[in-house]
Scaffold this motif. Sequence first.
Motif, PDB file in Angstrom:
ATOM      1  N   ARG A 263       6.239   7.915  -0.754  1.00 41.86           N
ATOM      2  CA  ARG A 263       5.442   7.033   0.100  1.00 41.86           C
ATOM      3  C   ARG A 263       5.827   7.211   1.570  1.00 41.86           C
TER       4      ARG A 263
ATOM      5  N   THR B  42      -1.810   9.072  -7.741  1.00 38.72           N
ATOM      6  CA  THR B  42      -1.500   8.744  -6.347  1.00 38.72           C
ATOM      7  C   THR B  42      -1.057   9.988  -5.591  1.00 38.72           C
TER       8      THR B  42
ATOM      9  N   ASN C 199       1.045   6.754 -10.904  1.00 39.95           N
ATOM     10  CA  ASN C 199       1.790   7.510  -9.900  1.00 39.95           C
ATOM     11  C   ASN C 199       1.303   8.941  -9.731  1.00 39.95           C
TER      12      ASN C 199
ATOM     13  N   THR D 144      -3.123  12.100  -2.696  1.00 41.29           N
ATOM     14  CA  THR D 144      -2.483  12.228  -1.387  1.00 41.29           C
ATOM     15  C   THR D 144      -2.402  13.689  -0.980  1.00 41.29           C
TER      16      THR D 144
ATOM     17  N   GLN E 177       0.830  -1.200   0.000  1.00 44.17           N
ATOM     18  CA  GLN E 177       0.000   0.000   0.000  1.00 44.17           C
ATOM     19  C   GLN E 177       0.868   1.254   0.000  1.00 44.17           C
ATOM     20  N   PHE E 178       0.340   2.318  -0.572  1.00 41.47           N
ATOM     21  CA  PHE E 178       1.029   3.607  -0.503  1.00 41.47           C
ATOM     22  C   PHE E 178       0.886   4.185   0.897  1.00 41.47           C
TER      23      PHE E 178
ATOM     24  N   ILE F 216      -6.325   6.188  -3.106  1.00 44.71           N
ATOM     25  CA  ILE F 216      -4.881   6.408  -3.213  1.00 44.71           C
ATOM     26  C   ILE F 216      -4.156   5.080  -3.388  1.00 44.71           C
ATOM     27  N   ASN F 217      -4.501   4.114  -2.565  1.00 50.23           N
ATOM     28  CA  ASN F 217      -3.827   2.816  -2.616  1.00 50.23           C
ATOM     29  C   ASN F 217      -4.134   2.060  -3.905  1.00 50.23           C
ATOM     30  N   GLN F 218      -5.343   2.214  -4.427  1.00 46.23           N
ATOM     31  CA  GLN F 218      -5.679   1.557  -5.693  1.00 46.23           C
ATOM     32  C   GLN F 218      -4.880   2.155  -6.846  1.00 46.23           C
ATOM     33  N   CYS F 219      -4.772   3.479  -6.873  1.00 49.89           N
ATOM     34  CA  CYS F 219      -3.968   4.124  -7.921  1.00 49.89           C
ATOM     35  C   CYS F 219      -2.517   3.667  -7.842  1.00 49.89           C
ATOM     36  N   TYR F 220      -2.004   3.586  -6.628  1.00 53.78           N
ATOM     37  CA  TYR F 220      -0.615   3.158  -6.440  1.00 53.78           C
ATOM     38  C   TYR F 220      -0.425   1.710  -6.875  1.00 53.78           C
ATOM     39  N   SER F 221      -1.404   0.857  -6.573  1.00 54.87           N
ATOM     40  CA  SER F 221      -1.261  -0.572  -6.866  1.00 54.87           C
ATOM     41  C   SER F 221      -1.189  -0.847  -8.358  1.00 54.87           C
TER      42      SER F 221
END
Length: 259
Positions: free
Chosen positions: A242, A147, A144, A151, A116-117, A135-140
């Motif tokens: 992160r 994300t 970027n 954030t 996770q971010f 946020i975590n879905q975009c990071y996964s």
Amino acid sequence: METLIGQFSRFTVSTDLDTNDWVMAATEFGVNDTLKDIDRFHASWNHRDNDQQANTTQFLREVAEEEEDKALGVMQRIYTLAETDRDTLEKYPALEILENKDPETGVLYSTFRSEQFLNLDNTPGTFYPDLVDDINQCYSIGVNDATLVLTRKLLENLIIDILRKQYGKQGIDLYYLPENHRFKNFSTLLNNFKENLNDFRHLSGGLDSDFIDELNAFRQNANAEAHSIETNITEDEMEDYREQAQHASQILFRVKENI
């Protein structure tokens, strides 16, 4: 990966693809046996049955569990066979990652991450948990720039809530523009927070001018990514972001809860 598989499965059932396309892609990446083992996959695609999407999702999940690169390869191959346009990507934004190929090798170079971010427990309310999930879905799925922008939104809203909770309507000028019916911009919010930092130091460790400078640097970087035509953020840079975001959000949530 789950986000991509979910959107991709939904996308494929709206296309003119047939079982022959799936067999070709599965054979190309050595996963045709997995395809054969999915009960009713061929029948559901031949007859466009209600379980067509569920069978597609199951197939892609099983391939991804074995090897994510193979699942990505199958999806990218199927994607090239389907008719797509910008409306497709607006409806299924995760699919944009399938268009990113090395022009010489044709190999997907996008990043999929399992971590996770932001790793935050017990975030209050519904707004913040939903935003952290986004946020975590975009990071996964390796988006970027989104994300960082989301954030930035998280940190900005935390500052607003902290100032509003501490000073209420009497201190509304610190965070709101009544005449314009909107909150002040992030830069002004940070300046006002910094000027009144002594009111908050007892609520959490790590609250000092260096912390404000770190927040401001993150704000500027996120702004730059949001307005950049082309983004090229390295993995090392994302790891730095992160760590900064995790540290900043933990402190701000602690301050907010302790007021």
